[in-house]
Enzyme design. Structure first.
Site, PDB file in Angstrom:
ATOM      1  N   LYS A 149      -0.878  -6.191  -8.042  1.00 39.23           N
ATOM      2  CA  LYS A 149      -1.154  -7.424  -7.293  1.00 39.23           C
ATOM      3  C   LYS A 149      -2.589  -7.907  -7.575  1.00 39.23           C
ATOM      4  O   LYS A 149      -2.848  -9.100  -7.705  1.00 39.23           O
ATOM      5  CB  LYS A 149      -0.949  -7.118  -5.800  1.00 39.23           C
ATOM      6  CG  LYS A 149      -1.766  -7.881  -4.822  1.00 39.23           C
ATOM      7  CD  LYS A 149      -1.046  -9.109  -4.397  1.00 39.23           C
ATOM      8  CE  LYS A 149      -1.705  -9.975  -3.367  1.00 39.23           C
ATOM      9  NZ  LYS A 149      -3.072  -9.735  -3.008  1.00 39.23           N
ATOM     10  N   HIS A 180       0.842  -1.202   0.000  1.00 44.04           N
ATOM     11  CA  HIS A 180       0.000   0.000   0.000  1.00 44.04           C
ATOM     12  C   HIS A 180       0.878   1.253   0.000  1.00 44.04           C
ATOM     13  O   HIS A 180       0.582   2.225  -0.693  1.00 44.04           O
ATOM     14  CB  HIS A 180      -0.890   0.045   1.256  1.00 44.04           C
ATOM     15  CG  HIS A 180      -1.837  -1.114   1.384  1.00 44.04           C
ATOM     16  ND1 HIS A 180      -1.669  -2.112   2.301  1.00 44.04           N
ATOM     17  CD2 HIS A 180      -2.989  -1.417   0.722  1.00 44.04           C
ATOM     18  CE1 HIS A 180      -2.656  -2.981   2.217  1.00 44.04           C
ATOM     19  NE2 HIS A 180      -3.476  -2.581   1.262  1.00 44.04           N
TER      20      HIS A 180
HETATM   21  P1  AMP Z   1      -6.522  -3.572  -0.492  1.00 46.78           P
HETATM   22  O1  AMP Z   1      -6.325  -2.860   0.810  1.00 46.78           O
HETATM   23  O2  AMP Z   1      -6.130  -5.006  -0.444  1.00 46.78           O
HETATM   24  O3  AMP Z   1      -7.874  -3.326  -1.093  1.00 46.78           O
HETATM   25  O4  AMP Z   1      -5.486  -2.915  -1.502  1.00 46.78           O
HETATM   26  C1  AMP Z   1      -5.488  -1.539  -1.766  1.00 46.78           C
HETATM   27  C2  AMP Z   1      -4.609  -1.277  -2.947  1.00 46.78           C
HETATM   28  O5  AMP Z   1      -3.280  -1.697  -2.659  1.00 46.78           O
HETATM   29  C3  AMP Z   1      -5.049  -2.049  -4.198  1.00 46.78           C
HETATM   30  O6  AMP Z   1      -4.886  -1.220  -5.343  1.00 46.78           O
HETATM   31  C4  AMP Z   1      -4.098  -3.219  -4.205  1.00 46.78           C
HETATM   32  O7  AMP Z   1      -3.889  -3.761  -5.492  1.00 46.78           O
HETATM   33  C5  AMP Z   1      -2.842  -2.564  -3.681  1.00 46.78           C
HETATM   34  N1  AMP Z   1      -1.922  -3.577  -3.146  1.00 46.78           N
HETATM   35  C6  AMP Z   1      -2.207  -4.523  -2.227  1.00 46.78           C
HETATM   36  N2  AMP Z   1      -1.133  -5.324  -2.034  1.00 46.78           N
HETATM   37  C7  AMP Z   1      -0.167  -4.883  -2.862  1.00 46.78           C
HETATM   38  C8  AMP Z   1       1.162  -5.286  -3.145  1.00 46.78           C
HETATM   39  N3  AMP Z   1       1.722  -6.333  -2.537  1.00 46.78           N
HETATM   40  N4  AMP Z   1       1.870  -4.601  -4.071  1.00 46.78           N
HETATM   41  C9  AMP Z   1       1.306  -3.531  -4.711  1.00 46.78           C
HETATM   42  N5  AMP Z   1       0.061  -3.093  -4.493  1.00 46.78           N
HETATM   43  C10 AMP Z   1      -0.673  -3.754  -3.584  1.00 46.78           C
END
Ligand code: AMP
Length: 281
Positions: free
Chosen positions: A151, A37
């Site tokens: 991801k 994030h």
């Molecule tokens: P989430 O909190 O899981 O909904 O993720 C929020 C944002 O962070 C989304 O755009 C995800 O794709 C991104 N994200 C989550 N994990 C990763 C990671 N390991 N590398 C890059 N972006 C990520």
């Protein structure tokens, strides 16, 4: 960092910034923040004048109630991490703030077939919920740039055309996946893996990488079968493991050696469902 819990508070703050011709970057998240994030935030800070992050665990994108209940909530630590990394604004809305009226959640944005395949097949309604909440968040923040993580490859593939159609002034920037040293893609759900599961989990990325390395040497069928065998030896049975068209995510069974393709996987490790992907060419 300024924290807003209401839509109106955030709206008036960002509108002042926008009217001063400043560029607003937006990083929507569900919290339990990690370096993946933060990479999105750092990218926003490089490209934009004001970086807005949101933390909202959106119930409408969870098809599995248990997954929603168990979703980690670490708000205090998240606030610290965002502050340390120079986030300007955090939006921390309640359910009532996001969905004041039930009707609003019934808007149909016609995502198309991509909504129902891969993640969509195993998590029915998931992308409808994602599009619904992103539509609400974007309407409030109206950023010039939206940062998404590679991801969640299918999420990017769903949201990019949606944003282009409904928010033409917003550019989507896809940020490469941040991984642990072991290769495991960072995910909020990794917090629920046991030490033994954390030992096995890197095999997922290793299998995707092996597919990439052997892409021009073996048939798609061989590549997938070998990866499946290796996963099975470690007790893992993917929900899906496919090589797919990089844009529409339709499964590719014979590759023309030119078109852009991606390997995508979803696999349960104990009680945790993990997804990962590698762009192959
Ligand atoms: P989430 O909190 O899981 O909904 O993720 C929020 C944002 O962070 C989304 O755009 C995800 O794709 C991104 N994200 C989550 N994990 C990763 C990671 N390991 N590398 C890059 N972006 C990520």
């Amino acid at each position: 960092m300024i924290i807003f819990k209401t839509k109106t508070g955030l709206e008036s703050h960002v509108s002042v910034v926008r009217n001063a011709s400043k560029k607003i970057g937006f990083v929507p998240t569900m919290g339990a923040l990690h370096q993946g994030h933060i990479q999105l935030l750092l990218e926003s800070k490089q490209r934009c004048d004001l970086s807005v992050a949101s933390i909202y665990v959106n119930p409408t994108q969870f098809n599995n109630k248990e997954d929603l209940i168990k979703y980690p909530v670490t708000t205090e630590a998240d606030i610290d991490l965002l502050e340390k990394n120079g986030c300007d604004v955090l939006y921390l809305p309640s359910n009532d703030e996001i969905y004041p009226q039930k009707n609003e959640s019934e808007i149909d944005h016609h995502i198309g077939r991509i909504e129902h395949i891969l993640e969509g097949e195993f998590r029915p309604g998931h992308y409808k919920g994602v599009v619904e909440v992103v539509n609400i968040l974007l309407s409030t923040v109206l950023p010039q740039v939206l940062f998404l993580g590679a991801k969640d490859y299918q999420q990017c593939a769903v949201l990019t055309p949606f944003v282009a159609k409904y928010f033409p002034d917003t550019e989507v920037v896809k940020v490469p996946t941040v991984r642990a040293v072991s290769g495991l893609a960072l995910s909020s759900r990794n917090k629920r893996l046991s030490p033994a599961e954390l030992e096995i989990a890197p095999i997922i990325f290793e299998c995707l990488n092996t597919i990439k390395e052997n892409l021009r040497k073996k048939s798609i069928e061989e590549l997938i079968n070998q990866a499946r065998e290796r996963l099975a030896l470690n007790g893992l049975q993917p929900e899906y493991l496919v090589i797919a068209d990089a844009e529409n995510l339709e499964t590719v069974t014979a590759w023309d050696k030119k078109s852009k393709i991606v390997a995508l996987i979803a696999v349960h490790l104990g009680a945790v469902r993990l997804i990962d992907n590698v762009e192959l060419n």
